[in-house]
Motif scaffolding. Structure first.
Motif: not given
Length: 466
Positions: A124-125, A148-149, A160-163, A276-278
């Motif tokens: 995760l970020l 960033m979920q 959003g997503r990420f690469n 909470s976050g994940d």
């Protein structure tokens, strides 16, 4: 006659030297007494893919029962509310995974995604901007929050997503071995709620294996403070420090022990923060949902307030605290013992402290007064610009990371099918992980690079035995 005498003397001298060299120069190394018990009495000997999933064998009957319940909450998936499964509903509305085990598969280690768009992989970020809150934590991105979920429940727009884009970096060792390192860059896409902050700091965090957490919590604060050497008084180039972080339950500052920057003070808060976050599950410690501005969380069905009760949170915390540490393998073999000597000689033990004794006050009696071999000091160290995320975390700077415990490292491939290491999984094996060391560990890394092929092989065999 003189020539014959000379020949005889040469033969005698050669034989004497040979015997002396054989007897005195090489002496078999011997393992320490109890060295195989990495977790003291909590050690469990198993080398299968379930190696990280056993309870400490010295728990009480009631603790074993709570361990089983905590295990079920850790492994089973949460669902969206409302649901007939009322104890496990309330997923999201924004989340990274549907269960703890999605990232900590078989209580093991996550990894970076293998392809663009892969989710629930265990990376995760964290997101932060300049400035700190009154409790000392960093300001989060004003829209996307502190994490960033990359998943959302039905009906909600994805955050959003990420690469990940990798850049190759070449290292050459003294024996001519060429190693290709990967430096990751994170690229966000499909942002659902507008741009990210201009001064955003992105800190990737891989899910760690779960073993031995309670033992680390049971180490006395005085022990950790004795390890610290902030001003490097002994001039060894190592200046570890503790991280003081916010304890939600007591509304006070405590020494941090868990997370890649030691930003959580205890297992219970670490577990609640992950819920909470994940997963997007609220608790008494973290009662608020992770909703961007403009999204009315109160209008979205939830699984109660809070969504996980204190009783169940405590059982998951107990489960997370009492997973047994796997026992050592091959610890008596000469190659492994030679590798252990190399590990000490190049000064890896300055940070990866081999042996520690836990205190006598932990609430779980089984964790008290245990001689453990975690190979960590739990302190923050400057690891150099190559590993820097430039994101402060309480008193951790953007260059600092907590020393990673090494126990169980040799079983990650067996349990999780990969050997990816470091906080973001960039290292594909132990050699790459060492070569990324910088800052306070620069000298040890350079010593590693100068090892002979045999010495390096022995060192890696030792680390694999942990």
């Amino acid at each position: 006659m003189k020539n014959s005498l000379k020949i005889l003397l040469l033969v005698v001298c050669f034989q004497f030297y040979s015997c002396s060299d054989s007897d005195d120069k090489y002496v078999d190394l011997v393992a320490e007494e109890g060295e195989q018990y990495s977790g003291g009495e909590t050690t469990f000997f198993n080398t299968t893919e379930e190696a990280f999933g056993f309870s400490a064998p010295n728990l009480t009957f009631d603790e074993q029962s709570d361990f089983g319940i905590g295990n079920s909450f850790f492994r089973q998936s949460w669902v969206t509310a409302p649901s007939s499964t009322t104890a496990r509903d309330g997923l999201g509305p924004f989340f990274n995974a549907v269960s703890c085990s999605s990232c900590h598969f078989k209580d093991g280690r996550g990894r970076a995604p293998l392809f663009d768009g892969e989710t629930a992989h265990g990376l995760l970020l964290r997101l932060s901007i300049a400035g700190v809150n009154t409790n000392g934590s960093s300001f989060a991105d004003p829209i996307y929050g502190g994490q960033m979920q990359d998943n959302a429940i039905l009906g909600q727009t994805l955050k959003g997503r990420f690469n990940i884009v990798y850049q190759d970096i070449i290292e050459t060792l003294a024996d001519g071995t060429v190693v290709t390192l990967r430096k990751p860059t994170y690229v966000f896409n499909s942002l659902g709620y507008g741009p990210l902050a201009n001064d955003l700091k992105v800190s990737p965090r891989v899910a760690n294996q779960m073993i031995g957490l309670g033992l680390l919590e049971a180490i006395d604060e005085s022990t950790l403070l004795a390890f610290a050497d902030v001003t490097d008084v002994n001039n060894d180039g190592i200046s570890g420090k503790v991280n003081y972080v916010y304890d939600v339950a007591t509304n006070s500052k405590k020494i941090g022990r868990f997370g890649w920057k030691a930003n959580q003070p205890n297992v219970r808060q670490q577990v609640a923060a992950a819920f909470s976050g994940d997963i997007g599950i609220t608790s008494s410690l973290f009662p608020n949902e992770n909703c961007p501005p403009g999204v009315d969380c109160n209008a979205i069905a939830n699984g109660g307030s809070p969504e996980i009760t204190d009783a169940n949170l405590d059982k998951v915390a107990l489960y997370s605290s009492t997973l047994a540490v796997p026992g050592r393998r091959n610890y008596t073999e000469q190659n492994v013992l030679e590798g252990k000597k190399v590990f000490e000689t190049i000064n890896c033990t300055s940070c990866h402290i081999p042996k520690i004794k836990t205190g006598n006050t932990h609430v779980i009696t089984a964790l008290r007064n245990q001689t453990i071999r975690p190979y960590t000091d739990l302190l923050l160290h400057d690891m150099g610009i190559g590993l820097a995320d430039n994101a402060p975390d309480f008193e951790a700077s953007g260059l600092e990371w907590r020393t990673q415990p090494l126990w169980g490292i040799g079983l990650i491939f067996t349990v999780n099918g990969h050997t990816n290491l470091l906080h973001d999984g960039r290292a594909r094996n132990v050699t790459e992980a060492i070569l990324w060391h910088g800052g306070e560990a620069e000298k040890a890394k350079n010593s590693f690079k100068q090892l002979t092929t045999k010495q390096r092989t022995q060192l890696l065999e030792f680390i694999d035995s942990l």
